[in-house]
Design an enzyme around this catalytic site. Structure first.
Site, mmCIF file in Angstrom:
data_model
loop_
_atom_site.group_PDB
_atom_site.id
_atom_site.type_symbol
_atom_site.label_atom_id
_atom_site.label_comp_id
_atom_site.label_asym_id
_atom_site.label_seq_id
_atom_site.Cartn_x
_atom_site.Cartn_y
_atom_site.Cartn_z
ATOM 1 N N LYS A 36 0.838 -1.198 0.000
ATOM 2 C CA LYS A 36 0.000 0.000 0.000
ATOM 3 C C LYS A 36 0.883 1.262 0.000
ATOM 4 C CE LYS A 36 -0.314 0.160 5.046
ATOM 5 N NZ LYS A 36 -1.214 0.231 6.214
ATOM 6 N N TYR A 268 15.251 30.322 7.805
ATOM 7 C CA TYR A 268 14.186 31.149 8.361
ATOM 8 C C TYR A 268 14.284 31.274 9.876
ATOM 9 C CZ TYR A 268 11.733 30.910 3.871
ATOM 10 O OH TYR A 268 11.381 31.031 2.561
#
Length: 405
Positions: A36, A268
């Site tokens: 999956k 940042y």
């Protein structure tokens, strides 16, 4: 063609080897390779083919589209799909000879309607919620759904081929819920078989239970994470303790290398400040590619996710950005733009691992590999029995030239 400055190198030889190792841990059971989520980020179809080559006799896919893609690729082993909402293409699944899970009364109605419409006999696995509190029939719902299923079986609409469930605490083998869920599951199996169903498979064990709990192997085990060489029980042992090899190596190429003075803010909000004159490197891969922002490094004493450059380890310095992050290469660094940066890999030679990234980000290794973004090319090696040493350089060179394998 464009060239992306990062790649996830997937060793299909490791996938095959991991399946064989898991089969050895569960010698009385068949192996369902759970593929999956695009093969846990490794690539649905290449992984599925490698798993079957390694001895898996079943493939498991949560979503119907994944199961149909496996069939469209020509894979003929048994395939189970289990996570459905109303509107699932049930008729297409039956035409493709895919086993389907029934986890709610509406799902049984949908299966029967599709079987009548197609004239095909559906292969049904009844999913029982034995204590996880997620998808599945509650034990008190099971008798009524079972009765309806067996009536549909009598008319030829379906065959009840399996009963299954899923653990809540399989990664903690001594947790009391493990024994309790096993008991509830055994009761469900007795109920189904006592009502006259002839089951092909009973399955309960995921990766952790496959490796740690032989008493619940039954006829089929469903390893997912372990197929990809990662340990589902890192507190008990790493991949090597169970004969597993991590299949994915995530790497990128340095984009910028520059010298900066001490006290220079990085990325940042300047969460990281250089402690001394040093060399910074920009790695052109970020949270849009699956690098967890939670693995940012705030201070020199609190490094972020680990990386390896030029044979030595360093870590994310400052905030992980959408498309890039920065590493502090040290004052004596001689690295250059284009040099390889390894985010995680096998760890066998001292390099960083997906488990270490999970710890840095406060998550689990499952998330680290499945979140690797679609824009990162998957490069497949180990397609031949000779292994990745024979074909890694060629495969990566092909991707670098713009033709990702």
């Amino acid at each position: 063609m464009s060239r992306y400055p990062a790649r996830a190198v997937v060793d299909l030889g490791a996938i095959r080897s991991n399946v064989r190792a898991l089969a050895a841990h569960a010698p009385t059971a068949q192996v369902m390779a759970v593929v999956k989520a695009d093969g846990y980020g490794h690539g649905l179809l290449p992984v599925a083919r490698a798993a079957v080559d390694g001895g898996a006799t079943w493939l498991g896919a949560a979503q119907a589209d994944e199961a149909l893609a496996l069939r469209a690729d020509g894979l003929t082993c048994r395939v189970l799909t289990w996570l459905h909402a109303p509107g699932v293409p049930m008729e297409a699944l039956l035409h493709a000879d895919v086993d389907v899970a029934v986890a709610a009364p509406w799902a049984l109605d949908a299966v029967v309607a599709a079987a009548r419409a197609t004239g095909r006999t559906a292969r049904v696995h009844l999913k029982v919620d034995t204590g996880l509190g997620r998808n599945g029939l509650m034990p008190d719902q099971l008798p009524a759904v079972l009765d309806a299923a067996l009536r549909a079986q009598a008319e030829g609409a379906l065959q009840v081929t399996g009963v299954w469930s899923h653990f809540a605490f399989a990664d903690e083998p001594e947790h009391p819920t493990v024994r309790r869920q096993a008991e509830v599951f055994a009761d469900a199996v007795r109920l189904v078989e006592g009502a006259g169903a002839t089951l092909e498979v009973r399955h309960l064990a995921n990766s952790a239970a496959t490796l740690t709990n032989p008493s619940v192997h039954y006829d089929l085990v469903r390893p997912g994470l372990a197929i990809y060489g990662l340990s589902p029980v890192p507190q008990l042992g790493g991949p090597g303790a169970y004969g597993l090899t991590p299949a994915m190596t995530l790497e990128a190429d340095l984009a910028t290398v520059k010298r900066v003075p001490g006290g220079h803010g990085v990325s940042y909000a300047h969460a990281y400040t250089t402690p001394t004159d040093t060399v910074l490197g920009v790695v052109p891969i970020g949270y849009a590619d699956g690098v967890p922002r939670h693995a940012s490094g705030s201070l020199p004493q609190r490094p972020g996710g680990p990386v390896r450059v030029g044979g030595r380890r360093t870590a994310v310095a400052g905030r992980v950005c959408m498309d890039q992050f920065v590493v502090d290469l040290g004052p004596d660094a001689r690295d250059a733009a284009g040099d390889r940066v390894e985010l995680f890999g096998t760890g066998a030679d001292g390099g960083p691992t997906a488990e270490e990234w999970a710890q840095a980000a406060g998550t689990i290794s499952y998330e680290i590999v499945t979140r690797v973004g679609a824009r990162v090319p998957r490069v497949y090696v180990g397609e031949r029995d000779g292994g990745p040493a024979d074909d890694r350089a060629g495969a990566v060179a092909a991707q670098s030239a713009g033709g990702a394998a």
